[in-house]
Design a protein around this motif. Structure first.
Motif, PDB file in Angstrom:
ATOM      1  N   VAL A 135       0.852  -1.187   0.000  1.00 45.82           N
ATOM      2  CA  VAL A 135       0.000   0.000   0.000  1.00 45.82           C
ATOM      3  C   VAL A 135       0.888   1.237   0.000  1.00 45.82           C
ATOM      4  O   VAL A 135       1.882   1.303   0.749  1.00 45.82           O
ATOM      5  CB  VAL A 135      -0.930   0.016   1.234  1.00 45.82           C
ATOM      6  N   MET A 136       0.557   2.220  -0.805  1.00 45.78           N
ATOM      7  CA  MET A 136       1.341   3.446  -0.884  1.00 45.78           C
ATOM      8  C   MET A 136       1.119   4.275   0.384  1.00 45.78           C
ATOM      9  O   MET A 136      -0.011   4.504   0.801  1.00 45.78           O
ATOM     10  CB  MET A 136       0.981   4.225  -2.139  1.00 45.78           C
ATOM     11  N   ARG A 137       2.212   4.747   0.973  1.00 49.87           N
ATOM     12  CA  ARG A 137       2.196   5.404   2.277  1.00 49.87           C
ATOM     13  C   ARG A 137       1.532   6.783   2.213  1.00 49.87           C
ATOM     14  O   ARG A 137       1.768   7.544   1.273  1.00 49.87           O
ATOM     15  CB  ARG A 137       3.617   5.546   2.808  1.00 49.87           C
ATOM     16  N   PRO A 138       0.744   7.135   3.250  1.00 50.84           N
ATOM     17  CA  PRO A 138       0.077   8.432   3.241  1.00 50.84           C
ATOM     18  C   PRO A 138       1.037   9.598   3.394  1.00 50.84           C
ATOM     19  O   PRO A 138       0.820  10.675   2.815  1.00 50.84           O
ATOM     20  CB  PRO A 138      -0.885   8.344   4.435  1.00 50.84           C
ATOM     21  N   ASP A 139       2.139   9.423   4.183  1.00 56.57           N
ATOM     22  CA  ASP A 139       3.073  10.524   4.377  1.00 56.57           C
ATOM     23  C   ASP A 139       3.813  10.854   3.086  1.00 56.57           C
ATOM     24  O   ASP A 139       4.045  12.029   2.762  1.00 56.57           O
ATOM     25  CB  ASP A 139       4.057  10.214   5.510  1.00 56.57           C
ATOM     26  N   VAL A 140       4.140   9.829   2.312  1.00 55.96           N
ATOM     27  CA  VAL A 140       4.828  10.052   1.037  1.00 55.96           C
ATOM     28  C   VAL A 140       3.908  10.777   0.054  1.00 55.96           C
ATOM     29  O   VAL A 140       4.310  11.763  -0.600  1.00 55.96           O
ATOM     30  CB  VAL A 140       5.302   8.712   0.438  1.00 55.96           C
ATOM     31  N   ILE A 141       2.677  10.319  -0.055  1.00 60.22           N
ATOM     32  CA  ILE A 141       1.735  10.940  -0.989  1.00 60.22           C
ATOM     33  C   ILE A 141       1.419  12.368  -0.557  1.00 60.22           C
ATOM     34  O   ILE A 141       1.326  13.283  -1.394  1.00 60.22           O
ATOM     35  CB  ILE A 141       0.447  10.103  -1.092  1.00 60.22           C
ATOM     36  N   ALA A 142       1.263  12.585   0.748  1.00 59.71           N
ATOM     37  CA  ALA A 142       0.970  13.935   1.241  1.00 59.71           C
ATOM     38  C   ALA A 142       2.090  14.899   0.881  1.00 59.71           C
ATOM     39  O   ALA A 142       1.838  16.041   0.480  1.00 59.71           O
ATOM     40  CB  ALA A 142       0.767  13.908   2.758  1.00 59.71           C
ATOM     41  N   ASP A 143       3.339  14.456   1.006  1.00 58.44           N
ATOM     42  CA  ASP A 143       4.470  15.314   0.666  1.00 58.44           C
ATOM     43  C   ASP A 143       4.493  15.608  -0.827  1.00 58.44           C
ATOM     44  O   ASP A 143       4.792  16.739  -1.244  1.00 58.44           O
ATOM     45  CB  ASP A 143       5.772  14.641   1.094  1.00 58.44           C
ATOM     46  N   ALA A 144       4.162  14.606  -1.645  1.00 56.29           N
ATOM     47  CA  ALA A 144       4.139  14.809  -3.096  1.00 56.29           C
ATOM     48  C   ALA A 144       3.067  15.826  -3.480  1.00 56.29           C
ATOM     49  O   ALA A 144       3.297  16.717  -4.306  1.00 56.29           O
ATOM     50  CB  ALA A 144       3.886  13.483  -3.807  1.00 56.29           C
ATOM     51  N   ILE A 145       1.888  15.711  -2.866  1.00 55.88           N
ATOM     52  CA  ILE A 145       0.805  16.652  -3.164  1.00 55.88           C
ATOM     53  C   ILE A 145       1.205  18.057  -2.749  1.00 55.88           C
ATOM     54  O   ILE A 145       1.071  19.019  -3.521  1.00 55.88           O
ATOM     55  CB  ILE A 145      -0.493  16.225  -2.452  1.00 55.88           C
ATOM     56  N   ALA A 146       1.714  18.208  -1.525  1.00 57.75           N
ATOM     57  CA  ALA A 146       2.073  19.527  -1.007  1.00 57.75           C
ATOM     58  C   ALA A 146       3.165  20.188  -1.842  1.00 57.75           C
ATOM     59  O   ALA A 146       3.182  21.416  -2.006  1.00 57.75           O
ATOM     60  CB  ALA A 146       2.516  19.405   0.446  1.00 57.75           C
ATOM     61  N   SER A 147       4.059  19.384  -2.379  1.00 56.83           N
ATOM     62  CA  SER A 147       5.178  19.932  -3.149  1.00 56.83           C
ATOM     63  C   SER A 147       4.766  20.466  -4.511  1.00 56.83           C
ATOM     64  O   SER A 147       5.466  21.299  -5.093  1.00 56.83           O
ATOM     65  CB  SER A 147       6.259  18.861  -3.340  1.00 56.83           C
ATOM     66  N   HIS A 148       3.637  19.982  -5.031  1.00 53.68           N
ATOM     67  CA  HIS A 148       3.254  20.347  -6.392  1.00 53.68           C
ATOM     68  C   HIS A 148       1.868  20.962  -6.488  1.00 53.68           C
ATOM     69  O   HIS A 148       1.369  21.196  -7.599  1.00 53.68           O
ATOM     70  CB  HIS A 148       3.334  19.105  -7.288  1.00 53.68           C
TER      71      HIS A 148
ATOM     72  N   ALA B 242      -7.915  12.840   3.739  1.00 58.40           N
ATOM     73  CA  ALA B 242      -7.307  14.099   4.182  1.00 58.40           C
ATOM     74  C   ALA B 242      -7.132  15.092   3.037  1.00 58.40           C
ATOM     75  O   ALA B 242      -7.263  16.302   3.229  1.00 58.40           O
ATOM     76  CB  ALA B 242      -5.958  13.811   4.834  1.00 58.40           C
ATOM     77  N   SER B 243      -6.855  14.584   1.849  1.00 59.61           N
ATOM     78  CA  SER B 243      -6.616  15.470   0.696  1.00 59.61           C
ATOM     79  C   SER B 243      -7.898  15.920   0.022  1.00 59.61           C
ATOM     80  O   SER B 243      -7.889  16.863  -0.770  1.00 59.61           O
ATOM     81  CB  SER B 243      -5.732  14.753  -0.327  1.00 59.61           C
ATOM     82  N   GLY B 244      -9.013  15.226   0.312  1.00 56.16           N
ATOM     83  CA  GLY B 244     -10.262  15.557  -0.365  1.00 56.16           C
ATOM     84  C   GLY B 244     -10.276  15.120  -1.821  1.00 56.16           C
ATOM     85  O   GLY B 244     -11.040  15.655  -2.624  1.00 56.16           O
ATOM     86  N   ALA B 245      -9.448  14.152  -2.154  1.00 59.60           N
ATOM     87  CA  ALA B 245      -9.370  13.696  -3.551  1.00 59.60           C
ATOM     88  C   ALA B 245     -10.692  13.084  -4.001  1.00 59.60           C
ATOM     89  O   ALA B 245     -11.350  12.366  -3.245  1.00 59.60           O
ATOM     90  CB  ALA B 245      -8.246  12.681  -3.710  1.00 59.60           C
ATOM     91  N   GLU B 246     -11.049  13.356  -5.228  1.00 58.55           N
ATOM     92  CA  GLU B 246     -12.234  12.762  -5.848  1.00 58.55           C
ATOM     93  C   GLU B 246     -11.810  11.424  -6.448  1.00 58.55           C
ATOM     94  O   GLU B 246     -10.916  11.380  -7.296  1.00 58.55           O
ATOM     95  CB  GLU B 246     -12.777  13.706  -6.916  1.00 58.55           C
TER      96      GLU B 246
END
Length: 253
Positions: free
Chosen positions: A63-76, A126-130
């Motif tokens: 499973v892809m980690r939430p902390d990694v994905i959160a950092d990727a979203i915040a960075s871009h 947390a991201s509200g992704a659709e």
């Protein structure tokens, strides 16, 4: 304003892929839209840039980690970015032509492409992704689905296709599948073009196309046909329903 797509993926080299060709590619060269693809692994942890871990509760896959994905979203995704965040997943709501029209009318999209068993549910919430699926099947990852979704949106941008009338007559634009098409020669392999199309009677041609669209929808997509009948009963027919214009396909998890 240029329509802007951002893709977060483990395989940024897959983009723009086919979207860099044909009408979409030409429109990109002309500045009608742009795309940047970013490697999620750049935000991975440790020397090996890990992006996933074993699932709590056991089970196959990673499973892809939430902390990694959160950092990727915040960075871009800059603060206040109005673009919708979409996660491509078979668990999502089915993508429709109405979604493509909604996204195309906005400033662009940010797309999350999962791999393995997908993303940790906490980052989705947390991201509200659709959560969106392009079809009732499973792909190896979200990248092919992202290409499908983007293609469906890009062709609706002003200046990309150049034929508004063509777009109005495609599958799904009026809730029906598109009628069949014919071109020269008038007879091929013993198969003639339907005589009405050669008649010059535009009213008869519109009626024939309408009937063909309804027949195809009833036989091939009973779900669309039921929705079409419901609109008729409720009196909420679209302009395409009233004029006989129907719409061509999109596809796609």
């Amino acid at each position: 304003m240029t329509w802007h797509a951002t893709v977060l993926t483990l395989f940024p080299e897959m983009f723009p892929g086919p979207l860099g060709l044909s009408l979409a590619g030409r429109a990109r060269d002309e500045g009608l839209w742009n795309l940047d693809a970013h490697d999620i692994r750049a935000h991975g942890l440790g020397r090996h840039r890990n992006v996933d871990d074993t699932p709590f509760g056991g089970g196959a896959g990673m499973v892809m980690r939430p902390d990694v994905i959160a950092d990727a979203i915040a960075s871009h995704r800059p603060a206040g970015d109005p673009r919708p965040l979409v996660y491509l997943t078979p668990r999502g709501r089915l993508f429709t032509q109405a979604d493509a029209e909604r996204f195309a009318a906005g400033p662009g999209l940010m797309l999350l492409c999962g791999r393995y068993e997908g993303l940790d549910q906490r980052i989705i919430e947390a991201s509200g992704a659709e959560e969106i699926s392009v079809g009732d099947y499973v792909l190896s990852g979200g990248e092919p689905a992202a290409l499908v979704l983007l293609d469906a949106c890009l062709r609706l941008l002003p200046g990309v296709m150049g034929g508004a009338e063509s777009a109005e007559e495609e599958s799904f634009a009026g809730g029906l599948l598109e009628y069949p098409h014919y071109t020269r020669p008038a007879e091929w392999d013993g198969r003639p073009v339907p005589p009405v199309l050669l008649s010059g009677d535009h009213g008869a041609i519109r009626a024939w196309r309408r009937t063909q669209a309804e027949d195809a929808t009833r036989l091939r997509r009973p779900d669309l046909w039921a929705a079409h009948l419901s609109r008729r009963i409720s009196g909420r027919q679209s302009p395409q329903d009233m004029t006989g214009s129907v719409a061509t396909a999109s596809a796609g998890p």
